[in-house]
Design a protein around this motif. Sequence first.
Motif, PDB file in Angstrom:
ATOM      1  N   ALA A   1       0.834  -1.208   0.000  1.00  0.00           N
ATOM      2  CA  ALA A   1       0.000   0.000   0.000  1.00  0.00           C
ATOM      3  C   ALA A   1       0.865   1.253   0.000  1.00  0.00           C
ATOM      4  O   ALA A   1       0.594   2.224  -0.725  1.00  0.00           O
ATOM      5  CB  ALA A   1      -0.925  -0.010   1.203  1.00  0.00           C
ATOM      6  N   ILE A   2       1.937   1.245   0.823  1.00  0.00           N
ATOM      7  CA  ILE A   2       2.850   2.393   0.867  1.00  0.00           C
ATOM      8  C   ILE A   2       3.514   2.594  -0.488  1.00  0.00           C
ATOM      9  O   ILE A   2       3.629   3.724  -0.987  1.00  0.00           O
ATOM     10  CB  ILE A   2       3.899   2.201   1.971  1.00  0.00           C
ATOM     11  CG1 ILE A   2       3.224   2.223   3.348  1.00  0.00           C
ATOM     12  CG2 ILE A   2       4.970   3.281   1.903  1.00  0.00           C
ATOM     13  CD1 ILE A   2       4.164   1.893   4.484  1.00  0.00           C
TER      14      ILE A   2
ATOM     15  N   ILE B   1       1.024   4.160  -2.898  1.00  0.00           N
ATOM     16  CA  ILE B   1       0.802   5.588  -2.636  1.00  0.00           C
ATOM     17  C   ILE B   1       1.974   6.413  -3.169  1.00  0.00           C
ATOM     18  O   ILE B   1       1.791   7.464  -3.791  1.00  0.00           O
ATOM     19  CB  ILE B   1       0.597   5.821  -1.133  1.00  0.00           C
ATOM     20  CG1 ILE B   1      -0.713   5.172  -0.674  1.00  0.00           C
ATOM     21  CG2 ILE B   1       0.584   7.314  -0.813  1.00  0.00           C
ATOM     22  CD1 ILE B   1      -0.915   5.194   0.822  1.00  0.00           C
TER      23      ILE B   1
ATOM     24  N   MET C   1       1.859   6.583  -6.960  1.00  0.00           N
ATOM     25  CA  MET C   1       0.825   7.510  -7.431  1.00  0.00           C
ATOM     26  C   MET C   1       1.265   8.961  -7.265  1.00  0.00           C
ATOM     27  O   MET C   1       1.052   9.802  -8.149  1.00  0.00           O
ATOM     28  CB  MET C   1      -0.467   7.261  -6.667  1.00  0.00           C
ATOM     29  CG  MET C   1      -1.150   5.948  -7.004  1.00  0.00           C
ATOM     30  SD  MET C   1      -2.582   5.643  -5.957  1.00  0.00           S
ATOM     31  CE  MET C   1      -3.585   7.068  -6.337  1.00  0.00           C
ATOM     32  N   GLU C   2       1.888   9.257  -6.117  1.00  0.00           N
ATOM     33  CA  GLU C   2       2.361  10.624  -5.886  1.00  0.00           C
ATOM     34  C   GLU C   2       3.453  11.004  -6.875  1.00  0.00           C
ATOM     35  O   GLU C   2       3.545  12.148  -7.317  1.00  0.00           O
ATOM     36  CB  GLU C   2       2.897  10.755  -4.457  1.00  0.00           C
ATOM     37  CG  GLU C   2       1.821  10.741  -3.387  1.00  0.00           C
ATOM     38  CD  GLU C   2       0.961  11.983  -3.431  1.00  0.00           C
ATOM     39  OE1 GLU C   2       1.492  13.053  -3.785  1.00  0.00           O
ATOM     40  OE2 GLU C   2      -0.245  11.892  -3.124  1.00  0.00           O
TER      41      GLU C   2
ATOM     42  N   TYR D   1      11.324  10.798   1.793  1.00  0.00           N
ATOM     43  CA  TYR D   1      10.274   9.784   1.808  1.00  0.00           C
ATOM     44  C   TYR D   1      10.829   8.402   2.152  1.00  0.00           C
ATOM     45  O   TYR D   1      10.225   7.640   2.910  1.00  0.00           O
ATOM     46  CB  TYR D   1       9.570   9.738   0.447  1.00  0.00           C
ATOM     47  CG  TYR D   1       8.683  10.928   0.172  1.00  0.00           C
ATOM     48  CD1 TYR D   1       8.184  11.702   1.208  1.00  0.00           C
ATOM     49  CD2 TYR D   1       8.333  11.279  -1.129  1.00  0.00           C
ATOM     50  CE1 TYR D   1       7.376  12.801   0.963  1.00  0.00           C
ATOM     51  CE2 TYR D   1       7.521  12.371  -1.386  1.00  0.00           C
ATOM     52  CZ  TYR D   1       7.041  13.131  -0.336  1.00  0.00           C
ATOM     53  OH  TYR D   1       6.246  14.210  -0.572  1.00  0.00           O
TER      54      TYR D   1
END
Length: 413
Positions: free
Chosen positions: A15-16, A19, A22-23, A279
Amino acid sequence: MSKQVKFYIALTALAIFGIVLMEYSKPKKINWFASYAKHHKIPFGTYVFNEQLERLFTETDIINLENPPYPYLSQSDSINGTYIFINDYVQFGDTELDKLLEWTSKGNTLFIASEDFEDQLLDTLHLNTDIMSKFEVEGDSFQFQLTNAKLHHTTVVFDKSIYATYFNVIDTLNTSILSTIKDYKIDDEDEDSIKITEPVNVIKQSFGKGTVILSAFPQAFTNYFILKSPNQNYTAGLMSYIDDSKPIYIDHYYKSGKAYYTSPMYILLNNKALKWAYYIMLIGVICYIIFEAKRKQRAIPVVKPLRNQTLDFTRTIANMYYEKEKHYDIAQHKIQHFFEYIRTHLYLSTTTIDDAFLKNLAARSNNSIEDTEQLFKTIKDLNQDKQLNNIQLERLNALIETFKSNNSWKKKT
């Protein structure tokens, strides 16, 4: 670790990753903030204008000012030329405005591009402003045109504003109209005002020996406007009213955009490499917390160290010697330990005891020569006397301890 826990960990990591992907893949948002700052390359920055200004005025001194105009103009009477202010709103204040108008009246040019002007300036120049909505014009955008037929007379379009400012009252005897807003008619029923059939957004007015140019369309100097052809001709036309034989002063103080960044996170997140390093670090911290939380550290028992029995043993042996009145043996041990102390701490050889040795020892140990000689005379006498009593032994001990204490004081100071 059970299969269920491993599944949830893998699902969280997936999931991380999704995300982050997508970013990373989505387009960067455009910053429409009206900064008017020289260093900003965003749509409403003035990076392009300041670069092109140096190209247009190649033989003119262009001076960038980061401070307010009042202290700058007050420092010398020889400052002359054109002072340019560009921002969504410029608020000088009474004292500073008076200083600017006084400077302008001496034969200089004051150029202000702003969506709104302070009342004192409008009253001084006998002007008034009003606004119009883009819903009041034909189409979804405002159209502007220079009035001078010798300049580029093409109508230019600006579509990133929902309202526009214009001068609805002007002093027609002293004011020249430089630009108007097209496809809009003014319906002004105020009999006390001077009616204008077509809205005016840029004017020029004489003031003393100088000139004041006011533009209610500061967006004409932004990156977004200039980079859309043929809009650059409109901006260049406005700049043609500036006297290129005198210096041009560009204000960078009255800007909505900051001249510097106060937050280190801005620099971190606006650099692609640094942003992804940040990140990745956050993801690593999350993974560390997940896996480290599964570990349980047992309490470590406190183990007391073994007691040092050397001092007790030494004290016991000394008491045995003392009780059996072997004072001479104790004195010999005390003297040998004292000599060892001299060799290891004062770095002197105890092989030869003479005057030179005593003087050197006294100097190094912070003791007087008399005390040092007295100590070694006592040692010599005790070496010759085999029958010592406790009083002689205690005197020797006192002399040695006093000698050592003086040397310890010297080391501390």
